[in-house]
Enzyme design. Structure first.
Site, short mmCIF file in Angstrom:
data_model
loop_
_atom_site.label_atom_id
_atom_site.label_comp_id
_atom_site.label_asym_id
_atom_site.label_seq_id
_atom_site.Cartn_x
_atom_site.Cartn_y
_atom_site.Cartn_z
N GLU A 75 0.82 -1.21 0.00
CA GLU A 75 0.00 0.00 0.00
C GLU A 75 0.85 1.26 0.00
O GLU A 75 0.45 2.28 -0.58
CB GLU A 75 -0.96 -0.01 1.19
CG GLU A 75 -2.18 -0.92 1.01
CD GLU A 75 -1.87 -2.40 1.21
OE1 GLU A 75 -0.75 -2.71 1.70
OE2 GLU A 75 -2.71 -3.25 0.89
N GLN A 97 -7.62 -2.65 -1.47
CA GLN A 97 -8.52 -3.81 -1.62
C GLN A 97 -9.67 -3.80 -0.60
O GLN A 97 -10.82 -4.04 -0.97
CB GLN A 97 -7.73 -5.10 -1.54
CG GLN A 97 -8.49 -6.29 -2.05
CD GLN A 97 -7.57 -7.44 -2.42
OE1 GLN A 97 -7.19 -8.23 -1.57
NE2 GLN A 97 -7.20 -7.53 -3.67
N PHE A 98 -9.34 -3.55 0.64
CA PHE A 98 -10.33 -3.17 1.65
C PHE A 98 -9.79 -1.89 2.26
O PHE A 98 -8.59 -1.80 2.53
CB PHE A 98 -10.48 -4.25 2.74
CG PHE A 98 -11.29 -5.44 2.28
CD1 PHE A 98 -12.63 -5.55 2.59
CD2 PHE A 98 -10.69 -6.43 1.53
CE1 PHE A 98 -13.38 -6.64 2.16
CE2 PHE A 98 -11.43 -7.53 1.10
CZ PHE A 98 -12.78 -7.63 1.41
N ASP A 100 -9.67 -0.72 5.00
CA ASP A 100 -8.95 -0.90 6.27
C ASP A 100 -7.43 -0.86 6.06
O ASP A 100 -6.69 -0.41 6.93
CB ASP A 100 -9.31 -2.23 6.90
CG ASP A 100 -10.82 -2.44 6.97
OD1 ASP A 100 -11.33 -2.59 8.08
OD2 ASP A 100 -11.49 -2.44 5.91
N PHE A 101 -6.97 -1.34 4.91
CA PHE A 101 -5.53 -1.41 4.66
C PHE A 101 -4.92 -0.05 4.37
O PHE A 101 -3.72 0.09 4.22
CB PHE A 101 -5.22 -2.42 3.54
CG PHE A 101 -5.86 -3.77 3.77
CD1 PHE A 101 -5.89 -4.32 5.04
CD2 PHE A 101 -6.45 -4.47 2.75
CE1 PHE A 101 -6.50 -5.55 5.29
CE2 PHE A 101 -7.06 -5.70 2.97
CZ PHE A 101 -7.08 -6.25 4.24
N ILE A 102 -5.76 0.96 4.29
CA ILE A 102 -5.26 2.32 4.12
C ILE A 102 -4.44 2.73 5.33
O ILE A 102 -3.60 3.64 5.24
CB ILE A 102 -6.44 3.30 3.86
CG1 ILE A 102 -5.99 4.54 3.11
CG2 ILE A 102 -7.14 3.67 5.17
CD1 ILE A 102 -7.13 5.43 2.62
N HIS A 142 -12.04 -5.74 8.08
CA HIS A 142 -12.64 -5.59 6.75
C HIS A 142 -13.93 -4.80 6.84
O HIS A 142 -14.84 -5.01 6.04
CB HIS A 142 -12.92 -6.95 6.12
CG HIS A 142 -11.70 -7.73 5.75
ND1 HIS A 142 -10.96 -8.43 6.67
CD2 HIS A 142 -11.06 -7.91 4.57
CE1 HIS A 142 -9.94 -9.04 6.07
NE2 HIS A 142 -9.98 -8.74 4.79
C1 LIG Z 1 -1.81 -5.12 3.97
C2 LIG Z 1 -2.80 -5.94 3.22
N1 LIG Z 1 -3.09 -5.65 1.93
C3 LIG Z 1 -3.98 -6.38 1.25
C4 LIG Z 1 -4.62 -7.43 1.81
C5 LIG Z 1 -5.68 -8.24 1.03
N2 LIG Z 1 -5.27 -9.62 0.82
C6 LIG Z 1 -5.63 -10.61 1.66
S1 LIG Z 1 -4.94 -12.10 1.28
C7 LIG Z 1 -4.17 -11.42 -0.07
C8 LIG Z 1 -3.27 -12.28 -0.91
C9 LIG Z 1 -2.19 -12.90 -0.06
O1 LIG Z 1 -1.28 -13.58 -0.83
P1 LIG Z 1 -0.05 -14.34 -0.20
O2 LIG Z 1 0.62 -13.46 0.81
O3 LIG Z 1 0.78 -14.86 -1.29
O4 LIG Z 1 -0.72 -15.52 0.64
P2 LIG Z 1 -1.58 -16.74 0.06
O5 LIG Z 1 -3.01 -16.30 0.05
O6 LIG Z 1 -1.06 -17.06 -1.29
O7 LIG Z 1 -1.36 -17.85 1.03
C10 LIG Z 1 -4.45 -10.06 -0.19
C11 LIG Z 1 -3.95 -9.17 -1.25
C12 LIG Z 1 -4.31 -7.70 3.16
N3 LIG Z 1 -4.91 -8.70 3.82
N4 LIG Z 1 -3.40 -6.96 3.83
#
Ligand SMILES: Cc1ncc(C[n+]2csc(CCOP(=O)(O)OP(=O)(O)O)c2C)c(N)n1
Ligand SMILES: Cc1ncc(C[n+]2csc(CCOP(=O)(O)OP(=O)(O)O)c2C)c(N)n1
Ligand SMILES: [Mg+2]
Ligand SMILES: [Mg+2]
Lengths: 339, 379, 339, 379
Positions: A75, A97-98, A100-102, A142
């Site tokens: 982010e 994406q949500f 909250d992550f701001i 979320h």
């Molecule tokens: C800081 C943050 N940004 C975005 C998200 C949204 N999000 C949740 S899971 C995910 C993908 C995660 O991928 P990875 O770290 O490779 O784990 P995997 O799901 O492949 O096990 C995202 C983008 C989040 N949870 N936290």
């Protein structure tokens, strides 16, 4: 998709279609990207996947990978690189994406983006948008409504639409604005809210509230998903002969002080309704403006109805107890008019 | 010393020091199989509950990754700390979390560790310092945040003269966060006994790893910190265990943090709502053939550790257990809405259900043992 | 350093010394680290150097490198690892070199630390402290007052002392508290404010405001450096026969609602004075509480005096125009009493 | 082609392709010397103003680092983008920022680029796209934030079909921030033409690099991103130029971001108030002997590029210029307090003084040139 007159507001001569809040956001992105090659979209999974909520679906097909960029989970980099690109004349629209992550890019937004114009005249025309709000079992991370985190940082603008019409018009205005705009879209409304939206180009200007329902007995000041809660409450109150005015702020920074004060002057009773937690929420700022500038009009205490002071709980019965409801608003409004 | 028998556990103990798995007794190998199967069966049950709309919110599978999750956690001592992610069901089973805790969480029951307040595996277990129990700290949704917290746990435990190795799992995508970077670097400078399991499962949601990082091997994420790292075939459970075990013991010996890169594949969408159309079919086919559970079963059979009959029995045991636990959880009550503001601050706490920890059917009843218990029989 | 009775409040029988606000903070750290081996300090340059403002000077000599830890420039890791260490029974005190940099760990504080107890009963007894505030030519990134960023996040506590006595007592209370406490120390006061501080152990309890000056005509509600501005204004007003009560909040979360409402009930006129920017500042929350719960006592609009809605400017003439001043407070108070 | 003369600039141009400095003309070498000296003299003047309490806030010296700062920036084309830090006075002089701009900023004058609103070198220059001028974006105080912004600048310029290489400087300490990590990784994935100059000057404020990172070479910070990197003796200006030039051109050619690690030493405290007692005297002595300006002067003399007379002349020219500029700035007005809330948002802008860019006395008057002008004489 775009074309036609550039003059808002639209008239009934325009072609209208009933579309969802979500579709309206998507249309705004399509329109602005079509009309202005400087506009591009970046964020996590916004490309082929079309975003976690499918808001950007089809965008990459139409505009290509260079203008619809899937980013790493970063982010800070999303917002930071958007700032840099905007310096070079681009108009980035970042998806969080949500929303909250701001929190992860709070520094980049409040310290870099917000101060840039003031410090050296370097404007930062970026939009940072994402789904906010609860009511869908999203749990503590979320479901946030983050507006008050940013309310003390001049240099940022903030909007949150409650209708499809506004969703499209505010996003277009945000993209065309020369300052950083945080655009909060309430995920509860994405597919639940549909209304008439012109195909023609129009904007909803930043900084302007809208009266959603006229009334004389009290004013409910609100925005986002709570507008619908307020309207439902107003309907119930109407049955009792209580006429509530519902003011939809639409812009949270800057606030439409004129509209707020005008409504208070008319009704003399104020119920502030917001979905964020009660303490430290935007209701404070609204109460302060009213208690300072419309004091002599007030016939009753300023009432705040908001979520409980706790993290957003996950279980539906807890979340239901946590969030403001129509019942709470009706009860509050009755107390206010009886005061 | 280099000879390695595949015939029985005792002979097998005469082993290559680089292959600590050579020292695993038969019961331990069966236990690893059991945990892996149990993780899968718990998730299969969750799918059923999800389809019945009993799961609130999203459901995240670890299909295809259960093996690495178990094999890494199996390298820990019981008192160590784990910081799993949504896809580390295997680690939770390995550390002894009773399956019902998972079902309660996913269904947001009032009986769950978070009392319906938080999602899926966002659970926390803080044992009294003198008990023989693991520290378990589930993630928050903000990816990467677990890493600095994990560093702090291992550092804090060291400060309290009650040392624990901390193991934290992280996805390929989450390694791109600032929190990951700061936590890794801090742990390296402070020589904290932290083992990070970085899972390259090829995707972060829909984003392929090629758009996540410009390095080919995920374990190279450790290079910038001077952290020891190794990449391993994540679907080869014993290979994973070997690397993890060496790293855990190296961390415990004071050599600072370590990172194990896991080469694996997320075999379903990001969550149940995601049909993962963006994943090429050929890639899935390739990895289907490498299913860790099937592979491990084959190893056990080839090495005559167990036969189909015993393994089928374990399969059934795990499946029945998961089903029973799910059934028990289903009927438990939702949280009381009147409690919604309780326990935001100290002094207003209301009871937090402690996570129930259970021993596997293979566990030797012996608290003092440093390594895993080994003597009970399965059939 | 420590010893003696543990019962606050101190009495005149105690040994008192006149020390600076800064020295009081340092003493609190010395005392708590001496009394409780779980307490440790971490942050950038807090060790041999003693911190950017020398608050932690001498600490590493006394307690060693294991308990006074120089960290990399990593605010996320500082707070994140403090959370982890606190889980293991430690009591970390994190220094943020300038409180402005707390923006970099906003996520870790609001999402991880603040929700941990609520979610799973895992308390996070950490203190995050650092110099806040302007008036010293620090410019946009070394002058912030960040309290309102955190006011909408239940689970966090916040304090800001205005005297040396409180600086010591609040920090001790914060360290002993079982929840995460943000401790803002106003850098303008570090060496300018001196008062009597007991050598003996005492705490100033969290959540309790203090009346700094009794009055009957209006209440000035404030905290931090602005307490001294308010007291100067009160003195000037006194000469005109206007009796201002000055309420020093000390704790910003939780707020001392009783003390606030009691004072408003007494004076019926309220001036909210805070150094952060006006819009979205803590004054909003205060106004809302008062306008909701003490409405019938109010004889005049609730007035806010705060900094201008802009980034904090660097040049002394700009900063002087930006900050609240005694003159502005006096003028505001006069308007209020004449209303 | 491998022969390299030390006798005169023209012969010297027959050069090793790995040593682009071989192609530098005599005037360019003298210009580099001039910029380095000018950076030092501007800072010496600032010290005087600081002692006179005319500088508002802190004063940060780059003593001992002026050479690397000039030599890296000198590898850029004039239209490229720079994101300097407080210690990159040399880069600002090299990009042509008129010294008075620096004095104005430090004294918070109303005439300064930030109109007294922001500190020291927090200046911004956004040229019209078609001008032959650099983009200059000063830092904000939050360390690391410049890196993602730099990536965005180079990416945005590329999107606008107006490509520029971005060069961003970063301290050893600042590489520990999450912002650094996210920006580097993003730039690597997007193959952005970004050159990061990572300055190991042994300390971050009082914190030695050993407590900042567990790697020995700062350029290894790039490893986790798959970013090309090299470490260079930061006090050898031509060596720095060589690496920087190759990297800038590689980035420009589309090979993605690059990181040059600078081995140098901060020769004074973090800022003027810091007596840097924590720095061992021996370390300072060692580096005093390696002063980049003195070394470069020696090279110029040894290679017969210039003699003492010419170099003394340049020294005096720089010193006088700095003094004149400081004197001019001193008398300029402070900002008007009535403007304090102006220009927070668009539509209420009030005039921002454009940064004045100047040519060095060595600059050839030729706008179209891709490389630096080379023909004017100094004496
Ligand atoms: C800081 C943050 N940004 C975005 C998200 C949204 N999000 C949740 S899971 C995910 C993908 C995660 O991928 P990875 O770290 O490779 O784990 P995997 O799901 O492949 O096990 C995202 C983008 C989040 N949870 N936290
Ligand atoms: C995010 C953040 N944390 C802390 C600081 C305070 N700070 C300012 S300069 C500095 C040291 C910087 O060291 P380094 O990056 O090595 O650069 P150098 O001063 O050595 O050139 C620190 C800690 C800051 N500016 N930003
Ligand atoms: Mg992944
Ligand atoms: Mg440094």
């Amino acid at each position: 998709m775009s074309g036609g007159s550039k003059d808002p507001p639209y008239t009934s001569a325009f072609i209208m279609a009933v579309i969802t809040y979500l579709e309206a956001i998507r249309q705004a992105l399509f329109d602005e990207m079509s009309a202005d090659e400087r506009v591009f979209v970046m964020g996590e999974d916004v490309g082929a996947y079309g975003g976690a909520f499918k808001v950007t679906e089809g965008l990459q097909d139409k505009f290509g990978e260079a203008r619809v960029i899937d980013t790493p989970i970063s982010e800070i980099a999303i917002v930071g690189s958007a700032i840099g690109a905007s310096y070079m004349g681009m108009r980035p629209v970042c998806e969080i994406q949500f929303i909250d992550f701001i929190a992860c890019c709070f520094d980049m937004l409040t310290n870099f983006a917000a101060t840039s114009r003031y410090r050296n005249g370097a404007g930062v025309p970026i939009v940072v948008r994402g789904p906010c709000g609860g009511g869908v079992g999203g749990g503590p991370f979320h479901s946030l409504n983050p507006e008050s985190f940013f309310l003390n940082t001049p240099g940022l603008k903030m909007v949150e639409p409650s209708t499809a019409y506004d969703a499209k018009g505010l996003l277009k205005a945000a993209i065309r604005d020369d300052d950083p705009v945080l655009y909060f879209e309430h995920k509860f409304l994405y597919r639940r809210i549909k209304d008439e939206v012109p195909d023609e180009d129009y904007i909803v200007p930043l900084g302007k509230a809208a009266v959603r329902c006229e009334g004389s007995d009290l004013t409910i000041i609100t925005f986002g998903a709570m507008v619908h809660t307020a309207l439902d409450a107003a309907k119930q109150l109407e049955a009792d002969g209580v006429h509530a005015e519902v003011l939809d702020l639409r812009s949270l920074a800057p606030l439409d002080r004129e509209a707020i004060l005008a409504s208070v002057a008319k009704t003399s009773r104020v119920l502030l309704l917001y979905e964020a937690r009660r303490t430290g929420g935007i209701g404070g700022e609204l109460a302060a403006i009213i208690a300072e500038e419309a004091f002599e009009y007030l016939d009753a205490p300023i009432m705040r109805i908001a979520s409980e002071d706790a993290p957003v709980p996950y279980a539906p019965p807890l979340e239901a107890a946590f969030l403001p409801t129509v019942d709470k608003v009706v009860e509050g409004a009755r107390k206010l008019v009886e005061y | 010393m280099t000879g390695k028998s595949t015939l029985n556990a005792d002979e097998w103990r005469v082993a290559d020091p680089d292959r600590p798995s050579d020292l695993l007794a038969r019961e331990q190998l069966l236990e690893m199989y059991y945990f892996t199967r149990l993780a899968r069966e718990v998730e299969e049950r969750l799918v059923i509950l999800f389809r019945q709309s009993k799961v609130i919110g999203g459901l995240y599978r670890s299909l295809g990754q259960e093996g690495e999750s178990v094999a890494t956690a199996y390298a820990l001592q019981r008192r160590d700390a784990v910081l799993p992610l949504i896809r580390n069901m295997g680690a939770l089973m390995t550390m002894g979390v009773r399956p019902i805790e998972i079902f309660r969480q996913y269904m947001a029951k009032g009986t769950s560790n978070s009392r319906g307040r938080d999602l899926n595996i966002h659970i926390v277990h803080m044992p009294a310092p003198d008990t023989h129990e693991p520290v378990i700290v589930g993630p928050i949704s903000m990816l990467g945040d677990s890493i600095p917290v994990a560093a702090g746990i291992a550092m804090g435990a060291r400060m309290r003269n009650n040392p624990r190795v901390a193991m934290a799992w992280i996805g390929d995508g989450a390694t791109s966060t600032g929190a990951f970077h700061e936590g890794m670097n801090f742990a390296a400078v402070q020589k904290i006994p932290l083992v990070v399991v970085a899972e390259d499962n090829k995707y972060a949601y829909s984003t392929p790893i090629s758009q996540q990082m410009a390095i080919k091997r995920i374990d190279e994420r450790a290079e910038s910190y001077g952290i020891a790292h190794e990449l391993v075939d994540g679907n080869d459970m014993l290979a994973v265990y070997d690397v993890a075990k060496r790293m855990v013991e190296s961390a415990r010996a004071g050599h600072g943090p370590q990172l194990i890169g896991i080469d694996t594949m997320r075999m379903q969408g990001h969550a149940q709502h995601d049909d993962a159309r963006y994943v090429p079919k050929t890639l899935l086919d390739e990895w289907t053939a490498k299913d860790p559970l099937r592979r491990f079963r084959q190893v056990l059979i080839e090495r005559s550790i167990a036969g189909d009959r015993e393994l089928d029995y374990i399969d059934k045991m795990a499946k029945d257990y998961a089903a029973r636990e799910a059934d028990l959880a289903v009927d438990e009550p939702m949280p009381d809405p009147a409690t919604v503001t309780r326990g935001v601050y100290a002094g207003d706490d209301y009871a937090v259900p402690r996570i129930e920890l259970v021993k596997s059917p293979f566990a030797r009843v012996s608290a003092g043992l440093k390594t895993r218990p080994t003597q009970e029989e399965v059939s």
